[in-house]
Write an enzyme that holds these catalytic residues in place. Structure first.
Site, short mmCIF file in Angstrom:
data_model
loop_
_atom_site.label_atom_id
_atom_site.label_comp_id
_atom_site.label_asym_id
_atom_site.label_seq_id
_atom_site.Cartn_x
_atom_site.Cartn_y
_atom_site.Cartn_z
N SER A 34 0.86 -1.18 0.00
CA SER A 34 0.00 0.00 0.00
C SER A 34 0.89 1.23 0.00
O SER A 34 2.05 1.17 0.44
CB SER A 34 -0.88 0.00 1.26
OG SER A 34 -1.53 1.25 1.44
N TYR A 40 -2.64 -1.77 10.28
CA TYR A 40 -2.71 -1.97 8.83
C TYR A 40 -1.48 -1.38 8.16
O TYR A 40 -0.82 -2.03 7.34
CB TYR A 40 -3.98 -1.33 8.27
CG TYR A 40 -4.04 -1.37 6.75
CD1 TYR A 40 -4.54 -2.49 6.09
CD2 TYR A 40 -3.57 -0.30 5.98
CE1 TYR A 40 -4.58 -2.53 4.70
CE2 TYR A 40 -3.61 -0.34 4.60
CZ TYR A 40 -4.11 -1.46 3.97
OH TYR A 40 -4.14 -1.51 2.59
#
Length: 248
Positions: free
Chosen positions: A137, A150
């Site tokens: 990400s 995350y």
């Protein structure tokens, strides 16, 4: 990575980016297996395009992965590409009990790809044109404070991908990291309709063009994620962190 002629496993293939990767790669003439927890979602993807098979898997269940891998290889012995797309993104309330969320994030986003790679690597070493695609990400490079675990798991996936690429180079196995920006999917509530997120079709068009580049880049980074990917190397980390988290 060859753009066609592969047998590809995509985890988290029932929705969002995983679903679109499945449809796009199947459209290029690849055989695709979509894996995930929801049979109905997987069946819908398989019905949308020829050349897509399904397999049930809860990537967070470490005990299930060895048996899943054995069955997968029996059913699809030509498997040569794995795309580790399954992931969860959950905001954490640090004033409450956030440990369960943090542990689930680590089990799904980090341990899942590591465990599945461990189970499939002996087979991939026997296949020509083998590739492992990890999905990190933009938040691997500049974290979103609302989702600390995350972001940390995606930073770990980036680091792990670099080491894996180095270690497997002699085996002829490509390791490619896909690092999306925020994309209009259901990864978090509200993302699909958020105008600040990148439209899914635009993301996929740019991503598939990068996958088609020969040789395939070690990192698949669309232009929009560049501000996060390059923040630290450009000496802009503090500014981008403040911008990202001031708007969060």
């Amino acid at each position: 990575m060859n753009p066609t002629g592969n047998t590809i496993l995509i985890t988290g293939g029932g929705s969002g980016i995983g679903r679109e990767l499945a449809l796009r790669f199947a459209g290029l003439g690849n055989k695709v297996i979509v894996a995930g927890r929801r049979a109905a979602a997987l069946d819908e993807v398989a019905a949308a395009a020829p050349g897509i098979a399904t397999a049930l898997l809860d990537i967070a269940d470490g005990d299930a992965i060895p048996g899943f891998a054995e069955q997968l290889i029996r059913d699809h012995p030509e498997l040569n590409v794995v795309i580790h797309n399954a992931g969860i993104m959950i905001a954490e309330d640090l004033a409450g009990d956030f440990l369960a969320t943090a542990e689930a994030s680590v089990a799904t986003n980090l341990l899942g790809p590591i465990r599945l790679t461990s189970a499939l690597l002996p087979h991939l070493r026997t296949r020509r044109n083998a590739a492992i695609v990890t999905v990190s990400s933009g938040l691997a490079f500049v974290p979103l404070a609302a989702t600390p675990t995350y972001s940390a798991t995606k930073a770990a996936i980036h680091s792990w991908s670099q080491s894996l690429r180095h270690r497997l180079a002699g085996d002829g196995i490509e390791v490619i990291e896909l690092a999306p920006p925020g994309v209009q999917t259901d990864l978090m509530p509200g993302h699909a309709a958020d105008p600040n997120m990148m439209p899914l079709d635009d993301f996929m068009d740019e991503t598939m063009a990068l996958f088609a580049t020969q040789p395939t880049p070690a990192e698949i980074c669309v232009e929009r994620v560049g501000i996060l990917r390059n923040a630290e190397r450009g000496g802009q980390f503090d500014r981008v962190f403040a911008m990202l988290n001031g708007a969060a």
